[in-house]
Scaffold this active site. Structure first.
Site, PDB file in Angstrom:
ATOM      1  N   ASP A 179      -5.817   2.632   8.144  1.00  0.00           N
ATOM      2  CA  ASP A 179      -7.253   2.367   8.214  1.00  0.00           C
ATOM      3  C   ASP A 179      -7.579   0.896   8.418  1.00  0.00           C
ATOM      4  O   ASP A 179      -8.638   0.550   8.949  1.00  0.00           O
ATOM      5  CB  ASP A 179      -7.919   2.818   6.908  1.00  0.00           C
ATOM      6  CG  ASP A 179      -8.153   4.313   6.848  1.00  0.00           C
ATOM      7  OD1 ASP A 179      -7.673   5.032   7.748  1.00  0.00           O
ATOM      8  OD2 ASP A 179      -8.815   4.767   5.895  1.00  0.00           O
ATOM      9  N   GLY A 195       0.816  -1.213   0.000  1.00  0.00           N
ATOM     10  CA  GLY A 195       0.000   0.000   0.000  1.00  0.00           C
ATOM     11  C   GLY A 195       0.848   1.261   0.000  1.00  0.00           C
ATOM     12  O   GLY A 195       1.800   1.391   0.791  1.00  0.00           O
ATOM     13  N   SER A 196       0.504   2.191  -0.899  1.00  0.00           N
ATOM     14  CA  SER A 196       1.242   3.468  -0.975  1.00  0.00           C
ATOM     15  C   SER A 196       0.406   4.626  -0.441  1.00  0.00           C
ATOM     16  O   SER A 196       0.559   5.766  -0.859  1.00  0.00           O
ATOM     17  CB  SER A 196       1.664   3.739  -2.423  1.00  0.00           C
ATOM     18  OG  SER A 196       0.522   3.726  -3.266  1.00  0.00           O
ATOM     19  N   GLY A 197      -0.520   4.325   0.474  1.00  0.00           N
ATOM     20  CA  GLY A 197      -1.311   5.374   1.121  1.00  0.00           C
ATOM     21  C   GLY A 197      -0.494   6.044   2.218  1.00  0.00           C
ATOM     22  O   GLY A 197       0.731   5.890   2.304  1.00  0.00           O
ATOM     23  N   GLU A 218     -17.973  18.508   2.545  1.00  0.00           N
ATOM     24  CA  GLU A 218     -17.057  19.232   1.643  1.00  0.00           C
ATOM     25  C   GLU A 218     -17.567  19.210   0.205  1.00  0.00           C
ATOM     26  O   GLU A 218     -17.509  20.222  -0.503  1.00  0.00           O
ATOM     27  CB  GLU A 218     -15.650  18.637   1.762  1.00  0.00           C
ATOM     28  CG  GLU A 218     -15.045  18.975   3.122  1.00  0.00           C
ATOM     29  CD  GLU A 218     -13.698  18.338   3.409  1.00  0.00           C
ATOM     30  OE1 GLU A 218     -12.909  18.920   4.159  1.00  0.00           O
ATOM     31  OE2 GLU A 218     -13.425  17.239   2.900  1.00  0.00           O
ATOM     32  N   VAL A 225      -1.666  -7.381  -4.361  1.00  0.00           N
ATOM     33  CA  VAL A 225      -1.394  -8.555  -3.530  1.00  0.00           C
ATOM     34  C   VAL A 225      -2.694  -9.351  -3.409  1.00  0.00           C
ATOM     35  O   VAL A 225      -3.704  -8.846  -2.918  1.00  0.00           O
ATOM     36  CB  VAL A 225      -0.865  -8.133  -2.140  1.00  0.00           C
ATOM     37  CG1 VAL A 225      -0.738  -9.350  -1.224  1.00  0.00           C
ATOM     38  CG2 VAL A 225       0.484  -7.432  -2.285  1.00  0.00           C
ATOM     39  N   ALA A 258      -5.975  10.203   8.417  1.00  0.00           N
ATOM     40  CA  ALA A 258      -4.661  10.228   7.796  1.00  0.00           C
ATOM     41  C   ALA A 258      -3.552  10.235   8.857  1.00  0.00           C
ATOM     42  O   ALA A 258      -2.530   9.562   8.713  1.00  0.00           O
ATOM     43  CB  ALA A 258      -4.550  11.467   6.901  1.00  0.00           C
TER      44      ALA A 258
END
Ligand SMILES: Cc1cc2nc3c(=O)[nH]c(=O)nc-3n(C[C@H](O)[C@H](O)[C@H](O)COP(=O)(O)OP(=O)(O)OC[C@H]3O[C@@H](n4cnc5c(N)ncnc54)[C@H](O)[C@@H]3O)c2cc1C
Length: 417
Positions: A310, A8-10, A172, A76, A321
């Site tokens: 998360d 994961g690149s979060g 938002e 994955v 975040a």
């Protein structure tokens, strides 16, 4: 060399990799996208403020100076916890296997329709870059289409935007669509007034932004109403189809509302990767599918596997975040200590840095412990924090330019559909 695989690149995965830059380890970051994603600003891509590059920098570029990190694109789909390897499916469908000594899992969440999976066909989610771009096409396309429609009821349906979920994302989005209809697009259409647009925000709770103090929720609600957003609280969604949304109000009465734009910002659950990890390790999952971890963010069943962000179920921490960044860095510290033969760091403690939501062009609510900010001051706090957390210097510069265009000039530059 100790091999660390990060999935994961979060916020979680990327921060874990960065925190390992001086550790005596070889890191492989495997992710199903070739970019990081600043999800809190997805709504700005969907409403024409920012371009995709500003919130989704290429992971390779972010990590280009980190010699001990290799970036690999792939999904994955398997975990062999005994053999310590993950099975990765590449874009062309072929499979590869990557071996690890330590594994960090940061797979994040996906949109949840609370068991009403058919809603997915008819309501836009807001989790990925694809979601934001599809929604941008839908929102600006609705105004374009309305120009060709003379029949009042049909035009009203075209210009009705129904948003489900009164959390930060729904608020938002509602605020920015309100800005489009009442400010940015007003001078651009001749045959109808964009102010005819109806923006409806539905939530089953009695107030929007329920995780914020009541006073800030009330201020945000007032700011939205000034932008023409209609708040329907205590209202649940009974059905969604290709043309409308059916809701049940506080009195239980059902209403079908024709709405050509339907947005689902109501729920999330763990990405499918969590179940793959649970099946392979026997780790427990909670009702959102998140994996239960010990105090150092590792699985009790497999101390060499860490779950962060998360996807982690630890002490009721929310999906934020900042939780993802801190937990990613913590897992990296534990691994670095083990690889270097040092004493383990203290258990993971989350340092709450507050939460915020931008309501309109220059109004936001921000909650830092007992300090609550709203209006322009809240917005300034929002601006500073978001600029500080954007990835990459170039992105910060272009984002400031885009924000100046939008917030000072009222224009929307990024709306190609
Ligand atoms: C619209 C929106 C607005 C938000 N606003 C805020 C906010 O204002 N403030 C705040 O604090 N938080 C906000 N959040 C929450 C915040 O973005 C998340 O908490 C954070 O992104 C979690 O980081 P993560 O790394 O755990 O997961 P993610 O950022 O979701 O990253 C998950 C990564 O895992 C990868 N992945 C998943 N499955 C696989 C697989 N099988 N194989 C390979 N890779 C895989 C994905 O490609 C991705 O790179 C918002 C979220 C959304 C969606």
């Amino acid at each position: 060399m100790h091999r660390v695989v990060v999935i994961g690149s979060g916020f979680a995965g990327l921060n874990a990799v960065k925190a390992l830059r001086r550790a005596p380890v070889a890191v492989t970051l495997v992710a199903s996208t070739n970019h990081h994603l600043f999800q809190p600003l997805l709504y700005q891509v969907a409403t024409g403020i920012l371009s995709t590059g500003e919130i989704a920098p290429p992971t390779r570029e972010v990590l280009r100076r980190q010699a001990n990190a290799t970036v690999a694109l792939g999904e994955v789909v398997a975990l062999d916890a005994d053999a310590r390897s993950v099975g990765v499916r590449l874009a062309d469908g072929t499979m590869r296997s990557v071996a690890y000594d330590s594994l960090i899992v940061g797979g994040g969440m996906v949109t949840s329709y609370f068991g009403n999976e058919r809603f997915e066909r008819f309501a836009h989610g807001m989790k990925s870059l694809e979601d934001a771009l599809a929604l941008r096409a839908q929102i600006f396309g609705a105004f374009e289409n309305a120009q060709w429609i003379d029949e009042p009821a049909a035009r009203a349906a075209e210009l009705t935007f129904a948003i489900v979920g009164g959390g930060p994302t729904g608020v938002e989005l509602a605020g920015q669509i309100g800005e489009l209809a009442h400010r940015s697009l007003v001078a651009e259409f001749r045959s109808f007034a964009t102010t005819q647009a109806r923006i409806l925000l539905f939530d089953g709770a009695p107030r929007i932004l329920p995780t914020f103090p009541e006073r800030l929720s009330a201020r945000a609600a007032a700011a939205l109403e000034r932008l023409g957003v209609e708040l329907h609280l205590g209202t649940t969604v009974a059905d969604i189809d290709g043309e409308s949304i059916t809701v049940a109000g506080p009195d239980g009465a059902r209403r079908r509302i024709p709405a050509h734009t339907r947005i689902w910002a109501a729920g999330v659950r763990a990405a499918p990767l969590a179940q793959i990890v649970a099946d392979a390790t026997g780790a427990a999952t909670d009702r959102l599918g998140r994996l239960a971890v010990a105090e150092d963010c590792s699985l009790r069943e497999r101390p060499e596997i860490f779950v962060v962000g998360d996807m982690m179920d630890l002490a009721g921490l929310p999906g934020l975040a900042e939780v993802a960044m801190q937990s990613g860095r913590h897992a990296a510290r534990v691994i670095a200590a083990r690889a270097g033969g040092d004493a383990p760091p203290r258990p993971f403690r989350y340092h709450d840095l507050g939460t915020m939501a931008a309501v309109s062009r220059t109004s936001a609510v921000a909650s830092f412990g007992r300090l609550g900010l709203s209006g322009r001051i809240g917005w300034l706090a929002w601006l500073v924090v978001h600029l500080a957390f954007l990835t990459g210097f170039k992105n910060r510069v272009t984002t400031v330019v885009h924000w100046a265009i939008t917030f000072l000039g009222n224009a929307r530059e990024e709306r190609a559909i």
